[in-house]
Design an enzyme around this catalytic site. Structure first.
Site, PDB file in Angstrom:
ATOM      1  N   LYS A   1       0.838  -1.222   0.000  1.00  0.00           N
ATOM      2  CA  LYS A   1       0.000   0.000   0.000  1.00  0.00           C
ATOM      3  C   LYS A   1       0.860   1.254   0.000  1.00  0.00           C
ATOM      4  O   LYS A   1       0.509   2.264  -0.617  1.00  0.00           O
ATOM      5  CB  LYS A   1      -0.924   0.017   1.236  1.00  0.00           C
ATOM      6  CG  LYS A   1      -1.917  -1.128   1.266  1.00  0.00           C
ATOM      7  CD  LYS A   1      -2.720  -1.143   2.544  1.00  0.00           C
ATOM      8  CE  LYS A   1      -1.908  -1.476   3.768  1.00  0.00           C
ATOM      9  NZ  LYS A   1      -1.357  -2.853   3.799  1.00  0.00           N
TER      10      LYS A   1
ATOM     11  N   LYS B   1       3.796   1.901  -1.367  1.00  0.00           N
ATOM     12  CA  LYS B   1       4.291   2.277  -2.699  1.00  0.00           C
ATOM     13  C   LYS B   1       3.167   2.928  -3.524  1.00  0.00           C
ATOM     14  O   LYS B   1       3.359   3.963  -4.146  1.00  0.00           O
ATOM     15  CB  LYS B   1       4.838   1.035  -3.430  1.00  0.00           C
ATOM     16  CG  LYS B   1       5.107   1.353  -4.888  1.00  0.00           C
ATOM     17  CD  LYS B   1       5.657   0.230  -5.730  1.00  0.00           C
ATOM     18  CE  LYS B   1       5.504   0.656  -7.202  1.00  0.00           C
ATOM     19  NZ  LYS B   1       6.229  -0.152  -8.162  1.00  0.00           N
TER      20      LYS B   1
ATOM     21  N   GLY C   1       3.669  -0.903   8.778  1.00  0.00           N
ATOM     22  CA  GLY C   1       5.004  -0.636   8.260  1.00  0.00           C
ATOM     23  C   GLY C   1       4.888  -0.485   6.765  1.00  0.00           C
ATOM     24  O   GLY C   1       4.726  -1.462   6.057  1.00  0.00           O
ATOM     25  N   HIS C   2       4.898   0.761   6.306  1.00  0.00           N
ATOM     26  CA  HIS C   2       4.739   1.004   4.877  1.00  0.00           C
ATOM     27  C   HIS C   2       6.091   1.400   4.295  1.00  0.00           C
ATOM     28  O   HIS C   2       6.745   2.300   4.806  1.00  0.00           O
ATOM     29  CB  HIS C   2       3.710   2.102   4.628  1.00  0.00           C
ATOM     30  CG  HIS C   2       2.342   1.737   5.116  1.00  0.00           C
ATOM     31  ND1 HIS C   2       1.315   2.634   5.217  1.00  0.00           N
ATOM     32  CD2 HIS C   2       1.836   0.559   5.513  1.00  0.00           C
ATOM     33  CE1 HIS C   2       0.238   2.014   5.674  1.00  0.00           C
ATOM     34  NE2 HIS C   2       0.534   0.758   5.874  1.00  0.00           N
TER      35      HIS C   2
ATOM     36  N   GLN D   1      -2.719  -2.228   7.469  1.00  0.00           N
ATOM     37  CA  GLN D   1      -3.125  -3.644   7.540  1.00  0.00           C
ATOM     38  C   GLN D   1      -3.970  -4.005   6.308  1.00  0.00           C
ATOM     39  O   GLN D   1      -3.750  -3.423   5.254  1.00  0.00           O
ATOM     40  CB  GLN D   1      -3.854  -3.957   8.857  1.00  0.00           C
ATOM     41  CG  GLN D   1      -2.951  -3.904  10.082  1.00  0.00           C
ATOM     42  CD  GLN D   1      -2.854  -2.515  10.697  1.00  0.00           C
ATOM     43  OE1 GLN D   1      -3.834  -1.815  10.823  1.00  0.00           O
ATOM     44  NE2 GLN D   1      -1.662  -2.121  11.096  1.00  0.00           N
TER      45      GLN D   1
ATOM     46  N   LYS E   1       3.813  -6.756  -6.744  1.00  0.00           N
ATOM     47  CA  LYS E   1       4.802  -7.828  -6.593  1.00  0.00           C
ATOM     48  C   LYS E   1       4.625  -8.949  -7.620  1.00  0.00           C
ATOM     49  O   LYS E   1       4.931 -10.116  -7.352  1.00  0.00           O
ATOM     50  CB  LYS E   1       4.789  -8.371  -5.164  1.00  0.00           C
ATOM     51  CG  LYS E   1       5.057  -7.261  -4.140  1.00  0.00           C
ATOM     52  CD  LYS E   1       5.295  -7.753  -2.743  1.00  0.00           C
ATOM     53  CE  LYS E   1       6.742  -7.879  -2.402  1.00  0.00           C
ATOM     54  NZ  LYS E   1       7.017  -7.996  -0.961  1.00  0.00           N
ATOM     55  N   LEU E   2       4.129  -8.582  -8.802  1.00  0.00           N
ATOM     56  CA  LEU E   2       3.997  -9.586  -9.861  1.00  0.00           C
ATOM     57  C   LEU E   2       5.368 -10.153 -10.217  1.00  0.00           C
ATOM     58  O   LEU E   2       5.495 -11.336 -10.526  1.00  0.00           O
ATOM     59  CB  LEU E   2       3.336  -8.936 -11.098  1.00  0.00           C
ATOM     60  CG  LEU E   2       2.885  -9.903 -12.184  1.00  0.00           C
ATOM     61  CD1 LEU E   2       1.801 -10.845 -11.665  1.00  0.00           C
ATOM     62  CD2 LEU E   2       2.381  -9.163 -13.416  1.00  0.00           C
TER      63      LEU E   2
ATOM     64  N   GLY F   1       8.038  -3.974  -9.180  1.00  0.00           N
ATOM     65  CA  GLY F   1       9.277  -3.771  -8.425  1.00  0.00           C
ATOM     66  C   GLY F   1       9.028  -2.716  -7.367  1.00  0.00           C
ATOM     67  O   GLY F   1       7.942  -2.119  -7.307  1.00  0.00           O
TER      68      GLY F   1
HETATM   69  P1  GDP Z   1       2.338  -2.186   2.978  1.00  0.00           P
HETATM   70  O1  GDP Z   1       2.339  -2.312   4.460  1.00  0.00           O
HETATM   71  O2  GDP Z   1       1.083  -2.667   2.346  1.00  0.00           O
HETATM   72  O3  GDP Z   1       2.738  -0.817   2.515  1.00  0.00           O
HETATM   73  O4  GDP Z   1       3.443  -3.166   2.451  1.00  0.00           O
HETATM   74  P2  GDP Z   1       4.942  -3.340   2.997  1.00  0.00           P
HETATM   75  O5  GDP Z   1       5.677  -2.093   2.841  1.00  0.00           O
HETATM   76  O6  GDP Z   1       4.945  -4.012   4.326  1.00  0.00           O
HETATM   77  O7  GDP Z   1       5.490  -4.468   2.028  1.00  0.00           O
HETATM   78  C1  GDP Z   1       5.619  -4.274   0.753  1.00  0.00           C
HETATM   79  C2  GDP Z   1       7.080  -4.500   0.405  1.00  0.00           C
HETATM   80  O8  GDP Z   1       7.122  -4.870  -0.937  1.00  0.00           O
HETATM   81  C3  GDP Z   1       7.919  -3.249   0.528  1.00  0.00           C
HETATM   82  O9  GDP Z   1       9.244  -3.579   0.822  1.00  0.00           O
HETATM   83  C4  GDP Z   1       7.825  -2.640  -0.862  1.00  0.00           C
HETATM   84  O10 GDP Z   1       8.929  -1.823  -1.210  1.00  0.00           O
HETATM   85  C5  GDP Z   1       7.818  -3.897  -1.684  1.00  0.00           C
HETATM   86  N1  GDP Z   1       7.097  -3.784  -2.947  1.00  0.00           N
HETATM   87  C6  GDP Z   1       5.993  -3.036  -3.233  1.00  0.00           C
HETATM   88  N2  GDP Z   1       5.603  -3.270  -4.498  1.00  0.00           N
HETATM   89  C7  GDP Z   1       6.479  -4.162  -5.014  1.00  0.00           C
HETATM   90  C8  GDP Z   1       6.591  -4.825  -6.269  1.00  0.00           C
HETATM   91  O11 GDP Z   1       5.785  -4.649  -7.173  1.00  0.00           O
HETATM   92  N3  GDP Z   1       7.609  -5.722  -6.414  1.00  0.00           N
HETATM   93  C9  GDP Z   1       8.505  -5.979  -5.430  1.00  0.00           C
HETATM   94  N4  GDP Z   1       9.457  -6.870  -5.669  1.00  0.00           N
HETATM   95  N5  GDP Z   1       8.436  -5.374  -4.230  1.00  0.00           N
HETATM   96  C10 GDP Z   1       7.435  -4.493  -4.034  1.00  0.00           C
END
Ligand code: GDP
Length: 426
Positions: free
Chosen positions: A16, A18, A40-41, A225, A332-333, A416
């Site tokens: 979320k 990103k 933790g974003h 969450q 994260k595809l 990514g």
């Molecule tokens: P949130 O709590 O939903 O914001 O998610 P988190 O930050 O805990 O986890 C997401 C993780 O995946 C972070 O380290 C992001 O930088 C990473 N991430 C987000 N989008 C992508 C993606 O498309 N590909 C990859 N490989 N990592 C991603």
């Protein structure tokens, strides 16, 4: 005026941060609507990685105001450290605001949560031990009056509220858990230095949101969450103590449901979960470990390994309905790049009956047998692709399968960590 809610469609950690950071470009206001420092974003900009626990993921955009809404719970010590950490890296937090009415996580909340989780032993909920649950419990309890964010600006009132709280909390700490009582003076001394710094950010959050709405501003509401950690809609009791679903944006910020134009549901290309509770598509073997390693599935806040499994179409469909999702961002595809085929759960079977939405009763959910379809993999790196048309047909088909299962179009695909590794569809 556009009001967009960003909501996690699974059990959190969907990415979320990103997507909110990307949407914040061009937004006037980004509002966190629930949760606390248990979130933790992660936002990656160039070579720099920012881990945000409390502060909304729009903070890296200087022309965008960031508000922590009344539905959040704020630990002043964590907030102070987060602000200082960002400032040390050249990020101004002048555009940060915290709603007067947000409840404050106090040292006694953390103490009580630690003791309670220890007493539960193996039957624990698996909380992050940040004092979030006890802070929300006090909010619902109302008396003795808990500390709210504006109270941090008035030392006499803060002292008085701490003393009132400790009269009750110390009974629990001493008699239920056999621990030494907390001293009111010590708790005040712990909190006051941070309160003096963060109190400056206090504002009438409801007014800020309403004024922004009236002025036709672009607002992004950021959930923490995910849908199935929601106190009401989630897999109770292994849930958080607030409302991550899109409706939580109304509760936690003071906008009416009809003001929301868009609900973007963030859906990771596979499934993860932290802590206890049912996870129908979990793979506890090599495949789960592969997802964990390729996806770096270790908690931002706790470092705990996340439980991993395949995409669950039933989860995604149910979440799309619970949130009234208008579109999906698949994240994260790229983590699935290497796989020859990818199992996707397309339905559940329970006692010979097929289900296409999740049962809300946890004991029933524990009995479901996921039905999988094998989707061909693309076996090539996606990270450098910038247009939907560049994606191999197998990757496009995988994304379209998610849209079909959810019954909602996919508008964003993330390939990514960086901002650039994002494809917009249509
Ligand atoms: P949130 O709590 O939903 O914001 O998610 P988190 O930050 O805990 O986890 C997401 C993780 O995946 C972070 O380290 C992001 O930088 C990473 N991430 C987000 N989008 C992508 C993606 O498309 N590909 C990859 N490989 N990592 C991603």
């Amino acid at each position: 005026m556009t009001c967009t809610v960003v909501v996690g469609g699974q059990w959190g950690d969907e990415g979320k941060g990103k997507i909110t950071d990307i949407l914040a470009e061009g937004a006037d206001l980004v509002v966190r609507y629930q949760g606390g420092s248990n979130a933790g974003h992660t936002v990656v900009v160039g070579d720099e990685e920012f881990k945000l626990h409390l502060i909304p993921s729009g903070i890296l955009h200087h022309d965008c105001t960031c508000l922590m809404g009344g539905g959040t719970v704020v630990d002043p010590l964590v907030l102070r450290d987060e602000i200082t950490g960002l400032q040390a890296r050249g990020v101004s937090c002048d555009n940060l605001r915290v709603s007067y009415t947000a409840h404050v996580v106090m040292p006694y909340h953390k103490r009580i949560e630690e003791q309670a989780e220890q007493a539960r032993g193996r039957a624990g909920i698996g909380t992050t031990l940040r004092g979030i649950g006890p802070a929300y419990t006090d909010k619902a309890q109302r008396m003795p009056r808990p500390v709210r964010f504006r109270d941090l600006t008035d030392p006499d009132r803060l002292r008085e509220l701490i003393a009132g709280q400790l009269e009750h909390k110390n009974v629990i700490i001493e008699h239920q858990y056999g621990q030494p009582p907390l001293s009111s003076d010590e708790v005040f001394a712990q909190v006051w230095p941070a309160a003096q710094e963060v109190g400056n950010y206090a504002t009438d959050g409801y007014r800020l949101v309403q004024d922004s709405l009236r002025a036709g501003k672009r607002i992004v509401f950021e959930g923490a969450q995910g849908t199935f950690l929601d106190l009401d809609c989630g897999t109770y009791p292994f849930v958080t103590s607030s409302h991550p679903v899109a409706g939580g944006a109304c509760l936690g910020t003071g906008i009416g449901p009809t003001a929301i134009n868009e609900v973007i549901m963030i859906c990771k290309a596979y499934t993860t979960r932290v802590g206890a509770g049912v996870l129908p598509t979990e793979d506890e073997g090599d495949a789960g470990q592969l997802l964990r390693d390729c996806g770096n599935e270790y908690g931002t806040t706790t470092g705990r390994p996340r439980r991993c499994g395949w995409l669950d179409g039933v989860v995604v469909r149910t979440a799309a309905m619970l949130n009234g999702a208008t579109s999906i961002a698949v994240t994260k595809l790229d983590v699935l790049d290497a796989l020859a085929t990818i199992p996707v759960c397309v339905g559940y079977e329970i006692d010979g009956v097929m289900l296409d939405t999740m049962p809300s009763w946890p004991e029933e959910l524990e009995k479901v047998k996921p039905i999988y379809e094998e989707i061909p993999g693309w076996q090539q790196p996606l990270g450098d692709m910038r247009e939907w048309e560049q994606l191999p047909p197998q990757a496009q088909a995988y994304v379209e399968k998610i849209a079909e299962l959810a019954g909602v179009p996919v508008k964003i695909v993330s390939l990514g960590q960086s901002r650039e590794q994002t494809v917009f569809i249509g």
